[in-house]
Design an enzyme around this catalytic site. Structure first.
Site, PDB file in Angstrom:
ATOM      1  N   GLU A 179      -2.280 -12.446 -13.864  1.00 31.47           N
ATOM      2  CA  GLU A 179      -1.689 -11.438 -13.007  1.00 31.47           C
ATOM      3  C   GLU A 179      -0.319 -11.591 -12.708  1.00 31.47           C
ATOM      4  O   GLU A 179       0.246 -10.650 -12.407  1.00 31.47           O
ATOM      5  CB  GLU A 179      -2.786 -10.733 -12.171  1.00 31.47           C
ATOM      6  CG  GLU A 179      -3.946 -10.790 -12.768  1.00 31.47           C
ATOM      7  CD  GLU A 179      -4.938  -9.998 -11.989  1.00 31.47           C
ATOM      8  OE1 GLU A 179      -4.468  -9.264 -10.895  1.00 31.47           O
ATOM      9  OE2 GLU A 179      -6.247  -9.943 -12.040  1.00 31.47           O
ATOM     10  N   TYR A 205      -2.006  -8.955  -4.445  1.00 39.41           N
ATOM     11  CA  TYR A 205      -2.852 -10.049  -4.938  1.00 39.41           C
ATOM     12  C   TYR A 205      -1.978 -10.878  -5.698  1.00 39.41           C
ATOM     13  O   TYR A 205      -1.702 -12.221  -5.591  1.00 39.41           O
ATOM     14  CB  TYR A 205      -4.254  -9.749  -5.416  1.00 39.41           C
ATOM     15  CG  TYR A 205      -4.778 -10.877  -6.329  1.00 39.41           C
ATOM     16  CD1 TYR A 205      -5.306 -11.956  -5.848  1.00 39.41           C
ATOM     17  CD2 TYR A 205      -5.037 -10.914  -7.891  1.00 39.41           C
ATOM     18  CE1 TYR A 205      -6.056 -12.998  -6.598  1.00 39.41           C
ATOM     19  CE2 TYR A 205      -5.273 -11.725  -8.511  1.00 39.41           C
ATOM     20  CZ  TYR A 205      -5.881 -12.872  -7.871  1.00 39.41           C
ATOM     21  OH  TYR A 205      -6.404 -14.061  -8.444  1.00 39.41           O
TER      22      TYR A 205
HETATM   23  P1  NAD Z   1     -13.750 -15.869  -5.260  1.00 40.75           P
HETATM   24  O1  NAD Z   1     -13.306 -14.759  -4.499  1.00 40.75           O
HETATM   25  O2  NAD Z   1     -15.232 -15.758  -5.966  1.00 40.75           O
HETATM   26  O3  NAD Z   1     -14.018 -17.400  -4.382  1.00 40.75           O
HETATM   27  C1  NAD Z   1     -12.862 -17.716  -3.621  1.00 40.75           C
HETATM   28  C2  NAD Z   1     -13.493 -18.641  -2.691  1.00 40.75           C
HETATM   29  O4  NAD Z   1     -12.474 -19.017  -1.873  1.00 40.75           O
HETATM   30  C3  NAD Z   1     -14.639 -18.255  -1.890  1.00 40.75           C
HETATM   31  O5  NAD Z   1     -15.674 -19.297  -1.920  1.00 40.75           O
HETATM   32  C4  NAD Z   1     -14.163 -18.044  -0.520  1.00 40.75           C
HETATM   33  O6  NAD Z   1     -15.067 -18.464   0.589  1.00 40.75           O
HETATM   34  C5  NAD Z   1     -12.990 -19.102  -0.555  1.00 40.75           C
HETATM   35  N1  NAD Z   1     -11.806 -19.120   0.454  1.00 40.75           N
HETATM   36  C6  NAD Z   1     -11.329 -17.907   0.525  1.00 40.75           C
HETATM   37  N2  NAD Z   1     -10.527 -18.121   1.438  1.00 40.75           N
HETATM   38  C7  NAD Z   1     -10.370 -19.291   2.137  1.00 40.75           C
HETATM   39  C8  NAD Z   1      -9.720 -20.123   2.748  1.00 40.75           C
HETATM   40  N3  NAD Z   1      -8.793 -19.494   3.681  1.00 40.75           N
HETATM   41  N4  NAD Z   1     -10.079 -21.302   2.803  1.00 40.75           N
HETATM   42  C9  NAD Z   1     -11.117 -22.005   2.436  1.00 40.75           C
HETATM   43  N5  NAD Z   1     -11.720 -21.212   1.407  1.00 40.75           N
HETATM   44  C10 NAD Z   1     -11.537 -19.970   1.276  1.00 40.75           C
HETATM   45  O7  NAD Z   1     -12.913 -16.274  -6.330  1.00 40.75           O
HETATM   46  P2  NAD Z   1     -12.782 -16.523  -7.975  1.00 40.75           P
HETATM   47  O8  NAD Z   1     -13.043 -15.570  -8.763  1.00 40.75           O
HETATM   48  O9  NAD Z   1     -13.947 -17.675  -7.797  1.00 40.75           O
HETATM   49  O10 NAD Z   1     -11.165 -17.140  -8.194  1.00 40.75           O
HETATM   50  C11 NAD Z   1     -11.134 -18.475  -7.900  1.00 40.75           C
HETATM   51  C12 NAD Z   1      -9.498 -18.869  -8.093  1.00 40.75           C
HETATM   52  O11 NAD Z   1      -9.223 -18.596  -9.597  1.00 40.75           O
HETATM   53  C13 NAD Z   1      -8.564 -17.850  -7.199  1.00 40.75           C
HETATM   54  O12 NAD Z   1      -7.456 -18.687  -6.883  1.00 40.75           O
HETATM   55  C14 NAD Z   1      -8.266 -16.892  -8.491  1.00 40.75           C
HETATM   56  O13 NAD Z   1      -6.911 -16.380  -7.994  1.00 40.75           O
HETATM   57  C15 NAD Z   1      -7.938 -17.462  -9.297  1.00 40.75           C
HETATM   58  N6  NAD Z   1      -8.423 -16.780 -10.674  1.00 40.75           N
HETATM   59  C16 NAD Z   1      -9.569 -15.741 -10.733  1.00 40.75           C
HETATM   60  C17 NAD Z   1      -9.931 -15.191 -11.924  1.00 40.75           C
HETATM   61  C18 NAD Z   1     -10.978 -14.430 -12.064  1.00 40.75           C
HETATM   62  O14 NAD Z   1     -11.348 -13.744 -13.217  1.00 40.75           O
HETATM   63  N7  NAD Z   1     -12.067 -14.453 -11.213  1.00 40.75           N
HETATM   64  C19 NAD Z   1      -8.999 -15.442 -13.063  1.00 40.75           C
HETATM   65  C20 NAD Z   1      -7.845 -16.132 -13.081  1.00 40.75           C
HETATM   66  C21 NAD Z   1      -7.614 -16.913 -11.816  1.00 40.75           C
HETATM   67  P1  TYD Z   2     -11.431  -6.611 -11.655  1.00 41.19           P
HETATM   68  O1  TYD Z   2     -12.754  -7.345 -12.159  1.00 41.19           O
HETATM   69  O2  TYD Z   2     -11.122  -6.203 -10.477  1.00 41.19           O
HETATM   70  O3  TYD Z   2     -10.462  -7.596 -12.200  1.00 41.19           O
HETATM   71  P2  TYD Z   2      -8.666  -7.398 -12.194  1.00 41.19           P
HETATM   72  O4  TYD Z   2      -8.354  -6.427 -11.599  1.00 41.19           O
HETATM   73  O5  TYD Z   2      -8.185  -8.737 -11.470  1.00 41.19           O
HETATM   74  O6  TYD Z   2      -8.354  -7.480 -13.555  1.00 41.19           O
HETATM   75  O7  TYD Z   2     -11.158  -5.576 -12.735  1.00 41.19           O
HETATM   76  C1  TYD Z   2     -11.031  -5.457 -14.365  1.00 41.19           C
HETATM   77  C2  TYD Z   2     -10.902  -4.096 -14.554  1.00 41.19           C
HETATM   78  O8  TYD Z   2     -11.917  -3.219 -14.331  1.00 41.19           O
HETATM   79  C3  TYD Z   2      -9.603  -3.514 -14.010  1.00 41.19           C
HETATM   80  O9  TYD Z   2      -8.588  -2.814 -15.047  1.00 41.19           O
HETATM   81  C4  TYD Z   2      -9.998  -2.542 -13.066  1.00 41.19           C
HETATM   82  C5  TYD Z   2     -11.314  -2.085 -13.721  1.00 41.19           C
HETATM   83  N1  TYD Z   2     -12.207  -1.711 -12.637  1.00 41.19           N
HETATM   84  C6  TYD Z   2     -13.067  -0.371 -12.974  1.00 41.19           C
HETATM   85  O10 TYD Z   2     -12.890   0.252 -13.734  1.00 41.19           O
HETATM   86  N2  TYD Z   2     -13.994  -0.283 -12.003  1.00 41.19           N
HETATM   87  C7  TYD Z   2     -14.485  -1.008 -10.920  1.00 41.19           C
HETATM   88  O11 TYD Z   2     -15.530  -0.644 -10.258  1.00 41.19           O
HETATM   89  C8  TYD Z   2     -13.717  -2.440 -10.826  1.00 41.19           C
HETATM   90  C9  TYD Z   2     -14.337  -3.130  -9.616  1.00 41.19           C
HETATM   91  C10 TYD Z   2     -12.722  -2.625 -11.818  1.00 41.19           C
END
Ligand code: NAD
Ligand code: TYD
Length: 391
Positions: A179, A205
């Site tokens: 992103e 974000y």
């Molecule tokens: P998540 O929100 O599921 O988990 C985040 C974790 O971080 C939680 O366990 C939370 O308690 C902990 N946390 C938050 N603030 C904290 C703090 N100040 N100190 C210590 N712990 C803290 O997130 P996720 O989806 O598992 O994402 C993990 C990482 O991967 C993030 O950095 C996110 O930006 C990155 N990322 C996520 C995706 C995705 O699709 N979910 C894709 C690419 C990158």
């Molecule tokens: P999301 O899972 O929040 O991931 P990101 O915004 O980081 O890509 O959302 C994925 C896509 O789905 C995004 O285009 C927003 C859309 N979305 C919905 O249409 N409805 C929803 O309730 C949510 C949470 C996301």
């Protein structure tokens, strides 16, 4: 006794060990004999056999962090993993139940912004590697309240890197996101994000994640901290918090609730099964080059509406549950990763096809109802009402 650094003769990675100098010399001689005998020079193999690697994983009680911990403990059963997590709304200690009693696993509840707590942990554990997953991760929440995103994602990252610098680590890995590149137009399917694509963020974000990336690269350049960064596309899989698209739609469909699709549902995301992301990070921390960014994604672009329809079909639920709601502010249209660099340098390729991954994921949510029902029956209800009540 003291900190001694050894350098891998193949990839030049540094590693700190606490041994007296003679022991290091003896180990080097033994390694050299082993290399000659086996006819190889790869340090990673030798390290794996001879050293226990100590890894601090921040944010390990969240979605990707917990999957990473399971992956690493399974693959390197002798390594020591220390999970540091604040347990925000997105962190769930029960997720780590299966590993909590393992002698080579430790959980520490702390905030990555808390310098004293972080330094103390480094003092106690002397990590070789730090992998930072800890973050505020939901775009919609960042639109409502950006402050905590700056605090955790930027300041928290700087505290972790200061600790890594002060105590010395062989690798600091920053888990970032595609992103940071902003979005691509829907009518240009020939365009992809490469590592050279300019940072061009849309949401608080993604701006906070981009800021952390820039800071990480500056620590590499200025202080020589051995930093790597991965920028991955959207993940899906077990333990995904049900505020994100896929788990939210599964949970709502299972409860016969409306499926809120933003705008027309035409936005495209490049979905990757979470274990493929974990494997990529493992490769990067062991074999990736310091100071480098690696994009991670599996050429699996899908429109949101198509994902929601697949979920309906797999669960035998009617598409009439789909409800189009007001669009997200500043909504990115399309993400698409070019993973050529990680493929060519580290041999990474995704292993899970979306057709299989989504079935596995849905199966997991069916088999683990308590995990997500406990979440959506709590504070989450207020969140849901605030976000979707009048949408
Ligand atoms: P998540 O929100 O599921 O988990 C985040 C974790 O971080 C939680 O366990 C939370 O308690 C902990 N946390 C938050 N603030 C904290 C703090 N100040 N100190 C210590 N712990 C803290 O997130 P996720 O989806 O598992 O994402 C993990 C990482 O991967 C993030 O950095 C996110 O930006 C990155 N990322 C996520 C995706 C995705 O699709 N979910 C894709 C690419 C990158
Ligand atoms: P999301 O899972 O929040 O991931 P990101 O915004 O980081 O890509 O959302 C994925 C896509 O789905 C995004 O285009 C927003 C859309 N979305 C919905 O249409 N409805 C929803 O309730 C949510 C949470 C996301």
């Amino acid at each position: 006794m003291g900190n001694i650094w050894i350098r891998c003769i193949e990839c030049a990675e540094m590693r700190r060990i606490e041994k007296d100098r003679n022991a290091v010399r003896r180990k080097r001689q033994k390694r050299s004999v082993q290399r000659k005998r086996h006819g190889f020079t790869a340090c990673h193999f030798v390290w794996k056999k001879e050293f226990i690697v100590r890894i601090i994983v921040t944010g390990g009680a969240g979605f990707i962090g917990s999957n990473f911990i399971f992956y690493m403990l399974d693959r390197y059963p002798k390594d020591r993993i220390i999970c540091l997590d604040k347990l925000t709304y997105a962190g769930n200690l029960s997720t780590l139940d299966a590993v909590m009693n393992r002698p080579n696993f430790r959980f520490v509840k702390a905030d990555i912004c808390d310098r004293e707590a972080v330094y103390q942990l480094f003092e106690e554990e002397h990590p070789d590697i730090v992998v930072n997953f800890a973050a505020e991760s939901h775009v919609d929440r960042s639109i409502e309240d950006p402050g905590i995103f700056l605090q955790t994602n930027v300041i928290g990252t700087s505290v972790l890197m200061d600790a890594s610098r002060n105590y010395g680590v062989a690798r600091y890995h920053q888990v970032s996101t595609d992103e940071v590149y902003g979005d691509l137009p829907l009518d240009r399917p020939d365009l992809f994000f490469t590592e050279e694509t300019p940072i061009h963020t849309s949401s608080p974000y993604s701006s906070s994640k981009a800021s952390a990336d820039l800071l990480a690269l500056s620590y590499y350049r200025t202080y020589g901290l051995p930093v790597t960064i991965s920028r991955c596309s959207n993940n899906y899989g077990p333990y995904h918090f049900p505020e994100k698209l896929i788990p939210l739609m599964i949970a709502n469909a299972l409860n016969d609730r409306p499926l809120p699709v933003y705008g027309e549902g035409l936005n495209v995301r490049d979905w990757l099964y979470v274990t493929d992301h974990c494997r990529a990070i493992d490769l990067i921390i062991r074999r990736g080059r310091a100071g480098e960014v690696y994009n991670v994604g599996g050429h699996n672009e899908m429109r949101n509406i198509d994902i929601v329809k697949i979920i309906c079909r797999e669960l035998g639920k009617p598409e009439s549950l789909i409800t189009y709601v007001a669009d997200r502010k500043g909504h990115d249209m399309r993400y698409a990763i070019d993973p050529t660099k990680i493929h060519e340098e580290l041999g990474w390729l995704p292993e899970t096809r979306f057709e299989d991954g989504i079935k596995k994921t849905i199966r997991w949510y069916l088999d683990n109802r308590k995990w997500w029902e406990d979440i959506i029956s709590g504070e989450y209800q207020n969140y849901y009402e605030k976000m979707y009540g009048n949408r």
